[in-house]
Design an enzyme around this catalytic site. Structure first.
Site, PDB file in Angstrom:
ATOM      1  N   ASP A 244       0.815  -1.206   0.000  1.00 56.12           N
ATOM      2  CA  ASP A 244       0.000   0.000   0.000  1.00 56.12           C
ATOM      3  C   ASP A 244       0.855   1.266   0.000  1.00 56.12           C
ATOM      4  OD1 ASP A 244      -2.643   1.392   0.492  1.00 56.12           O
ATOM      5  OD2 ASP A 244      -1.578   1.990   2.303  1.00 56.12           O
ATOM      6  N   GLU A 281       1.742  -0.042  -4.844  1.00 59.61           N
ATOM      7  CA  GLU A 281       0.849   1.069  -5.149  1.00 59.61           C
ATOM      8  C   GLU A 281       1.700   2.332  -5.046  1.00 59.61           C
ATOM      9  OE1 GLU A 281      -3.148   3.460  -3.673  1.00 59.61           O
ATOM     10  OE2 GLU A 281      -1.889   2.408  -2.239  1.00 59.61           O
TER      11      GLU A 281
END
Length: 570
Positions: A244, A281
């Site tokens: 993330d 990401e």
């Protein structure tokens, strides 16, 4: 059994275990240890640091009473696996399916998700990517407020539940990617501070304190995170990790945490004998993210690509607010389909500056692209999804593109249920302020923020998929469209070819149609509300979203809002 915990600044560390308070012995490097006779799988324990606590183990493998309860000893060897024939899955040529365990089914558990694996097999996806499963405050959450990073949310089924889900997917020929969060920890139940310098002492992002990756004591912090990644891949048989918001990792070391992690995971892949992938990401549009370590890159297998999403979304929805402004013209879609990104050093109006670098030489399979995902739906105030006509066009382009396509749960049948932002903070102040905090996060995105209360259980319940929709004709028809597109992508090498320089795109100056060439295949799209003629010769139609498609002297006549894949006559 020997217990160990890292607490380099503590004067006294004790355990609460088996009904007694026991002193721990200080060792080298700030590590404390204690041998507890009779402790075994299922034994509860917690730590006291200089008299404060009790706190869960920072490396707790199980938290059956939640994030504020004691840790429990968990023995990985007690689980019986049946995926012995599983040899892994390469990301190249794959299709990913993202899901949130709590809303994928009515029950919201790993056991219930296993019952839907046959649906994923029939859809022909290659990987399931599950949103974070670390324990969170309360009973419902997206997962990005996780703490106790080594444990698994008991609401979903705990560590054995996750293993059973992975085992079932592997038996069905599907790999599993787990979303993990290393850039911050949740604001509630984070008990790492008393133990050690896990944080840098400044706000690392909108979501919380920066993790200490390059300051004093950061060697052990980095080992804590890398050890966590290894646990998922080795002990839970996970096939890859989605990392993330890596742009929120603050690391000034010569060797970035991601590069160190990539090296460790490469070594682990050799040990377990199957491919392991790392998907970042990243908001940076920096090709170094996916370049190999020996080429000076960070060694990620792939990265999420927001530019493709934004261009696809703008083309099929007509939206141009906020960060969609730069993507409103079909020329933006043409560029991302042939170059990977729109912002490759160009000006980003949303950021008010130049952004990104060219991705020349990067194969498309290293860019994970989507039409919808948890962020792009859930970050809208009302979590609304694209309508069926837009999904038909967008999926047709996504699944014939040179990228690694990713679908979001329910997208394949045009689910009408929203995917809203929800949480269940036990802290009254956090609970009361969550809605306002969320609104501030998206200030300037161009939305009228009329979102429901994230803390309301109804917000969570509304986000659960309604599987009965699949039986309705319009939804079943769309599901068949997705299945056919994936099948065609896997049957025709041209459609999975990742070479961006082999993709050619033409667009109508008036913004009505787009023509993408994939080898000798033509993907023709009519975005307008009226029929148009695309200047491409007729030929053999392989798949069409609508009938009829008519060959005319000056091209192919497409119905309104339709997509056709055909092999033109030479």
């Amino acid at each position: 059994m020997i217990f160990e915990v890292w607490a380099p600044r503590a004067t006294v560390v004790e355990m609460v275990v088996m009904g007694a308070r026991r002193a721990m012995s200080a060792g080298a490097g700030g590590w404390w240890s204690a041998e507890v006779g009779g402790a075994r799988h299922g034994t509860q324990y917690a730590y006291l640091v200089d008299g404060a606590g009790p706190y869960p183990d920072p490396r707790s493998r199980r938290q059956p009473e939640g994030i504020f309860g004691p840790s429990v000893v968990y023995d990985h060897a007690r689980f019986t696996w049946s995926d012995h024939e599983w040899k892994g899955r390469d990301l190249r040529g794959a299709v990913i399916y993202e899901l949130h365990v709590g809303t994928f089914t009515g029950a919201g558990t790993f056991a219930a998700a296993i019952e839907k694996v046959p649906h994923l097999v029939e859809l022909s996806v290659d990987f399931v990517e599950i949103m974070p499963v670390a324990p969170v405050p309360g009973g419902r959450n997206w997962g990005y407020d996780g703490v106790d990073l080594y444990a698994v949310n008991e609401t979903y089924g705990g560590p054995d539940g996750l293993k059973s889900f992975v085992d079932a997917c592997h038996r069905a020929g599907i790999g599993v990617i787990l979303d993990v969060v290393y850039n911050h920890l949740g604001p509630s139940g984070n008990f790492l501070h008393p133990f050690a310098p896990y944080f840098s002492g400044f706000k690392g992002s909108y979501w919380g304190d920066a993790v200490n990756l390059d300051g004093p004591g950061s060697d052990e912090v980095r080992r804590y995170l890398i050890g966590n990644a290894v646990q998922w891949l080795r002990d839970f048989h996970i096939d890859g990790l989605r990392l993330d918001a890596v742009h929120a990792l603050h690391d000034r070391r010569a060797t970035h945490l991601l590069a160190e992690l990539a090296e460790e995971v490469d070594a682990l892949a050799c040990s377990v004998g199957r491919p392991l992938c790392l998907i970042a990401e990243s908001d940076l549009n920096d090709p170094r993210m996916v370049r190999s370590l020996d080429a000076g890159g960070l060694g990620m297998t792939a990265q999420w690509n927001d530019d493709v999403h934004h261009a696809l979304h703008s083309a099929v929805s007509g939206e141009s607010h906020g960060y969609y402004k730069d993507f409103a013209d079909l020329s933006a879609l043409a560029k991302v389909l042939t170059s990977g990104v729109l912002h490759d050093g160009s000006h980003s109006s949303f950021r008010h500056r130049a952004h990104g670098r060219p991705f020349a030489g990067v194969p498309g399979h290293r860019l994970v692209a989507c039409l919808q995902n948890h962020d792009q739906i859930g970050n809208r105030p009302n979590g609304d999804r694209l309508p069926v006509p837009a999904l038909k066009l967008g999926a047709g382009l996504l699944l014939t593109s040179p990228f690694t396509p990713m679908l979001f749960m329910g997208e394949e049948w045009g689910a009408r249920t929203p995917f809203l932002f929800f949480s269940d903070h036990l802290d009254p102040e956090l609970r009361a302020s969550e809605g306002a905090r969320r609104e501030r996060e998206f200030d300037g995105f161009g939305y009228v923020w009329d979102a429901p209360d994230p803390s309301d259980e109804e917000t969570f319940q509304r986000s659960k998929l309604d599987w009965s929709e699949v039986k309705e004709e319009a939804h079943w028809s769309l599901l068949c469209w997705y299945r056919d597109l994936i099948a065609l992508r896997k049957a025709l090498p041209e459609l999975s070819d990742p070479r961006l320089d082999q993709v050619r795109v033409e667009v109508d100056p008036a913004g009505k149609w787009l023509l993408m060439w994939r080898g000798t295949l033509a993907v023709s799209v009519n975005f307008s509300q009226e029929s148009v003629t695309v200047p491409v010769p007729g030929g053999t139609v392989l798949l069409a979203s609508d009938e009829p498609v008519i060959a005319e002297a000056d091209g192919l006549r497409l119905p309104a809002q339709s997509l056709t894949i055909h092999r033109p006559t030479s």
